[in-house]
Design a protein around this motif. Structure first.
Motif, PDB file in Angstrom:
ATOM      1  N   THR A 161       0.813  -1.219   0.000  1.00 19.61           N
ATOM      2  CA  THR A 161       0.000   0.000   0.000  1.00 19.61           C
ATOM      3  C   THR A 161       0.846   1.268   0.000  1.00 19.61           C
ATOM      4  N   PRO A 162       1.786   1.462   0.920  1.00 23.96           N
ATOM      5  CA  PRO A 162       2.618   2.667   0.833  1.00 23.96           C
ATOM      6  C   PRO A 162       3.547   2.658  -0.371  1.00 23.96           C
ATOM      7  N   ALA A 163       3.915   1.464  -0.860  1.00 20.65           N
ATOM      8  CA  ALA A 163       4.749   1.410  -2.065  1.00 20.65           C
ATOM      9  C   ALA A 163       4.000   1.978  -3.275  1.00 20.65           C
ATOM     10  N   LEU A 164       2.692   1.768  -3.316  1.00 15.40           N
ATOM     11  CA  LEU A 164       1.892   2.342  -4.408  1.00 15.40           C
ATOM     12  C   LEU A 164       1.977   3.868  -4.424  1.00 15.40           C
ATOM     13  N   ILE A 165       2.056   4.475  -3.246  1.00 18.00           N
ATOM     14  CA  ILE A 165       2.001   5.937  -3.137  1.00 18.00           C
ATOM     15  C   ILE A 165       3.155   6.609  -3.853  1.00 18.00           C
ATOM     16  N   VAL A 166       4.333   5.984  -3.848  1.00 17.28           N
ATOM     17  CA  VAL A 166       5.525   6.670  -4.353  1.00 17.28           C
ATOM     18  C   VAL A 166       5.423   7.020  -5.832  1.00 17.28           C
ATOM     19  N   GLY A 167       4.539   6.351  -6.554  1.00 15.12           N
ATOM     20  CA  GLY A 167       4.386   6.679  -7.967  1.00 15.12           C
ATOM     21  C   GLY A 167       3.871   8.083  -8.201  1.00 15.12           C
ATOM     22  N   ALA A 168       3.224   8.675  -7.219  1.00 15.33           N
ATOM     23  CA  ALA A 168       2.646  10.006  -7.398  1.00 15.33           C
ATOM     24  C   ALA A 168       3.707  11.093  -7.400  1.00 15.33           C
ATOM     25  N   PHE A 169       4.775  10.895  -6.627  1.00 16.59           N
ATOM     26  CA  PHE A 169       5.829  11.913  -6.566  1.00 16.59           C
ATOM     27  C   PHE A 169       7.176  11.347  -6.999  1.00 16.59           C
ATOM     28  N   ALA A 170       7.138  10.338  -7.864  1.00 16.04           N
ATOM     29  CA  ALA A 170       8.366   9.746  -8.382  1.00 16.04           C
ATOM     30  C   ALA A 170       9.207  10.814  -9.076  1.00 16.04           C
ATOM     31  N   GLU A 171      10.503  10.656  -8.971  1.00 13.10           N
ATOM     32  CA  GLU A 171      11.511  11.509  -9.625  1.00 13.10           C
ATOM     33  C   GLU A 171      11.775  12.829  -8.919  1.00 13.10           C
ATOM     34  N   ARG A 172      11.147  13.057  -7.743  1.00 17.36           N
ATOM     35  CA  ARG A 172      11.338  14.372  -7.132  1.00 17.36           C
ATOM     36  C   ARG A 172      11.187  14.379  -5.617  1.00 17.36           C
ATOM     37  N   PHE A 232       1.461  18.348  -2.331  1.00 15.42           N
ATOM     38  CA  PHE A 232       2.404  18.861  -1.333  1.00 15.42           C
ATOM     39  C   PHE A 232       3.836  18.904  -1.869  1.00 15.42           C
ATOM     40  N   VAL A 233       4.233  17.888  -2.594  1.00 18.75           N
ATOM     41  CA  VAL A 233       5.604  17.840  -3.111  1.00 18.75           C
ATOM     42  C   VAL A 233       5.781  18.811  -4.274  1.00 18.75           C
ATOM     43  N   GLY A 234       4.728  19.006  -5.049  1.00 15.38           N
ATOM     44  CA  GLY A 234       4.813  19.918  -6.179  1.00 15.38           C
ATOM     45  C   GLY A 234       5.199  19.206  -7.473  1.00 15.38           C
ATOM     46  N   LYS A 235       5.221  19.958  -8.554  1.00  9.22           N
ATOM     47  CA  LYS A 235       5.482  19.384  -9.871  1.00  9.22           C
ATOM     48  C   LYS A 235       6.966  19.119 -10.075  1.00  9.22           C
ATOM     49  N   ARG A 236       7.264  18.175 -10.945  1.00 10.81           N
ATOM     50  CA  ARG A 236       8.644  17.911 -11.333  1.00 10.81           C
ATOM     51  C   ARG A 236       9.243  19.119 -12.037  1.00 10.81           C
ATOM     52  N   TYR A 359      -2.321  19.102 -11.379  1.00 11.27           N
ATOM     53  CA  TYR A 359      -1.422  18.438 -10.432  1.00 11.27           C
ATOM     54  C   TYR A 359      -0.550  17.420 -11.173  1.00 11.27           C
ATOM     55  N   ASP A 360       0.628  17.158 -10.641  1.00 17.17           N
ATOM     56  CA  ASP A 360       1.584  16.255 -11.281  1.00 17.17           C
ATOM     57  C   ASP A 360       1.623  14.926 -10.529  1.00 17.17           C
ATOM     58  N   ASP A 361       0.677  14.070 -10.839  1.00 21.56           N
ATOM     59  CA  ASP A 361       0.661  12.697 -10.327  1.00 21.56           C
ATOM     60  C   ASP A 361       1.477  11.876 -11.315  1.00 21.56           C
ATOM     61  N   SER A 362       2.773  11.739 -11.049  1.00 18.42           N
ATOM     62  CA  SER A 362       3.730  11.236 -12.039  1.00 18.42           C
ATOM     63  C   SER A 362       3.257   9.969 -12.739  1.00 18.42           C
ATOM     64  N   LEU A 363       2.842   8.978 -11.984  1.00 19.14           N
ATOM     65  CA  LEU A 363       2.513   7.674 -12.558  1.00 19.14           C
ATOM     66  C   LEU A 363       1.038   7.333 -12.386  1.00 19.14           C
ATOM     67  N   ASP A 364       0.214   8.360 -12.208  1.00 12.71           N
ATOM     68  CA  ASP A 364      -1.250   8.231 -12.178  1.00 12.71           C
ATOM     69  C   ASP A 364      -1.758   7.292 -11.083  1.00 12.71           C
ATOM     70  N   PRO A 435      14.545  17.092  -3.008  1.00 11.36           N
ATOM     71  CA  PRO A 435      15.967  17.367  -3.185  1.00 11.36           C
ATOM     72  C   PRO A 435      16.144  18.725  -3.861  1.00 11.36           C
ATOM     73  N   THR A 436      17.378  19.153  -4.030  1.00 14.76           N
ATOM     74  CA  THR A 436      17.616  20.417  -4.726  1.00 14.76           C
ATOM     75  C   THR A 436      17.251  20.285  -6.189  1.00 14.76           C
ATOM     76  N   GLU A 437      17.023  21.420  -6.837  1.00 14.54           N
ATOM     77  CA  GLU A 437      16.683  21.397  -8.264  1.00 14.54           C
ATOM     78  C   GLU A 437      17.818  20.779  -9.065  1.00 14.54           C
ATOM     79  N   GLU A 438      19.057  21.082  -8.684  1.00 13.82           N
ATOM     80  CA  GLU A 438      20.205  20.519  -9.397  1.00 13.82           C
ATOM     81  C   GLU A 438      20.234  18.995  -9.274  1.00 13.82           C
ATOM     82  N   ALA A 439      19.951  18.497  -8.052  1.00 12.17           N
ATOM     83  CA  ALA A 439      19.931  17.050  -7.839  1.00 12.17           C
ATOM     84  C   ALA A 439      18.814  16.396  -8.637  1.00 12.17           C
ATOM     85  N   GLU A 440      17.672  17.049  -8.709  1.00  4.86           N
ATOM     86  CA  GLU A 440      16.547  16.502  -9.469  1.00  4.86           C
ATOM     87  C   GLU A 440      16.852  16.457 -10.958  1.00  4.86           C
TER      88      GLU A 440
END
Length: 456
Positions: A161-172, A232-236, A359-364, A435-440
């Motif tokens: 269940t929590p593993a599913l959540i990470v797809g929403a803010f993947a990559e950032r 909360f995390v914001g867009k990529r 909103y940016d739900d990375s992996l829907d 993370p920082t913008e440079e790291a992303e």
């Protein structure tokens, strides 16, 4: 799971009434006491069925297979190559952390034997009192499972269940933020919801809500937390400008296929016994998914001109999500309709609503799991009716059950939405979410883990 639980409750009630009646007779006829004692001694005690135990062990491994490697590969293929390993690592660490938390106090909070409507207490914290000989009731026919098997089976649900959540803010998102949020979220959101829905003393269970394998507990729960997290995390960085297409649809298809295979443990395993109920959940896991794949692909072909592999994989998951709460109570034809309906609604949210809302739900995750879970939970109240091929009683009321299902959905959405928002804020205040913008821009594989998925 609810249907078999209620059967068990009725059986226990009848047994209690029978014993009470025997006591009354004995009070007025002392000479009947020896016969009554002999009858009680002759009554078979609940026994462990080795076939049921073996089936549940296999189901448990299948559900873990859904997370590692299934979900990890599914999500990994959908992100850019520079973030592939970060997704794999997040899924891996979430699995490990939740397993430890589950045996320390999670199992007790969800199924610890407490009579509270919102949590099971701490009576089985650190698995106190659990041994290789202790058992957990399968809630029907007097059969029991080794308690360790039930603990492990439910643990795999808590993992995915929590593993599913990470797809929403993947990559950032920071890796440390994922770990801390996971611990807080499962403790105060997942465990209470699991208790409310699946424990006999749970608030939602006592309402009579039907959730055979986790429409509310897993998918609505994860979907709402994902939507809140995406906000909360914001867009990529570069969202809407840079190319953010999946780097490997091959891996995504492999992951989706593993999810489908593992889902038979998820759904059919939730029957807790290897019998006709498990067989019904099994065929519905086939048919609903097939209907959903076809529906999504047809919509894409009509509206976009071509049916895509990404669309077929998305439809596959949407069908699995939708049938999860219904798989043990609807018929195979109803499952096809439910899967196709959910797939169409999910397509609309992914293709239209997400872009309209911005909103940016990375992996829907919200568009597929959240919306698919809601459609599935509400559809369960409809298609369980015997007139539509379901297993409901003859006096089953679609309207009444639909209202119960709707109430369960609302409670889950509110509980999860508020709790998730609080914990994202706490994590952001303690260690920061991003993370920082440079790291992303460089990619989380290198900046968070010091390695890359592919070498040129």
């Amino acid at each position: 799971m609810n249907t078999t639980l209620r059967k068990g409750a009725r059986t226990a009630l009848l047994g209690a009434l029978g014993l009470a009646a025997m006591g009354t007779v004995a009070a007025f006829a002392q000479d009947a006491a020896p016969a009554a004692a002999d009858a009680a001694a002759a009554a078979p005690a609940p026994v462990m069925d080795k076939g049921d135990a073996a089936w549940m062990m296999a189901s448990t491994v299948l559900v873990l297979f859904m997370t590692l490697p299934g979900l990890a590969l599914f999500y990994g293929g959908l992100v850019r190559a520079k973030n592939m390993l970060s997704v794999l690592m997040q899924c891996t660490m979430i699995a490990a952390v939740v397993m430890v938390v589950w045996v320390v106090y999670g199992y007790s909070m969800a199924f610890g034997g407490g009579t509270g409507p919102f949590w099971g207490g701490l009576g089985k914290a650190f698995l106190v009192g659990v041994t290789k000989d202790s058992t957990a009731s399968t809630f029907s026919a007097g059969y029991v499972l080794p308690e360790y098997v039930f603990i492990c089976f439910q643990m795999t649900f808590a993992v995915i269940t929590p593993a599913l959540i990470v797809g929403a803010f993947a990559e950032r998102i920071k890796f440390s933020a994922v770990v801390l949020f996971t611990i807080l979220w499962v403790t105060f959101v997942y465990f209470p919801i699991a208790h409310m829905v699946w424990d006999a003393n749970g608030y939602i269970f006592k309402m009579g809500a039907l959730d055979f394998a986790g429409g509310t507990v897993v998918h609505i729960n994860a979907g709402i937390a994902a939507l809140v997290g995406a906000i909360f995390v914001g867009k990529r960085v570069g969202y809407g400008k840079d190319n953010m297409a999946p780097h490997s649809m091959t891996l995504t298809m492999v992951g989706a296929s593993i999810l489908w295979v593992g889902w038979f443990g998820f759904n059919a395993g939730s029957n807790l016994e290897a019998n006709g109920g498990a067989a019904l959940a099994m065929i519905n896991t086939f048919t609903a998914t097939a209907g959903a794949i076809i529906a999504w692909s047809v919509l894409e072909a009509v509206l976009r001109g071509k049916a895509s592999m990404l669309g077929a994989a998305s439809g596959l998951v949407a069908g699995l999500v939708a049938v999860t709460p219904a798989c043990g109570t609807v018929g195979p034809i109803g499952a096809i309709v439910l899967g196709a309906l959910a797939s169409g609604v999910c397509y609309f949210f992914v293709a239209v609503v997400k872009h309209k809302m911005g909103y940016d739900d990375s992996l829907d995750v919200f568009g597929v799991h959240g919306i698919g879970g809601i459609i599935g939970a509400l559809g369960t109240g409809i298609f369980t009716a015997p007139s539509l091929g379901g297993t409901g009683a003859e006096d089953y009321s679609i309207g009444a059950q639909f209202l119960v299902q709707l109430t369960a959905v609302v409670i889950t959405v509110v509980w999860c939405g508020i709790g998730s928002a609080i914990f994202y804020k706490i994590v952001d205040a303690i260690i920061g979410l991003r993370p920082t913008e440079e790291a992303e821009r460089q990619g989380l594989d290198l900046t968070s883990h010091g390695e890359v998925a592919y070498h040129s």
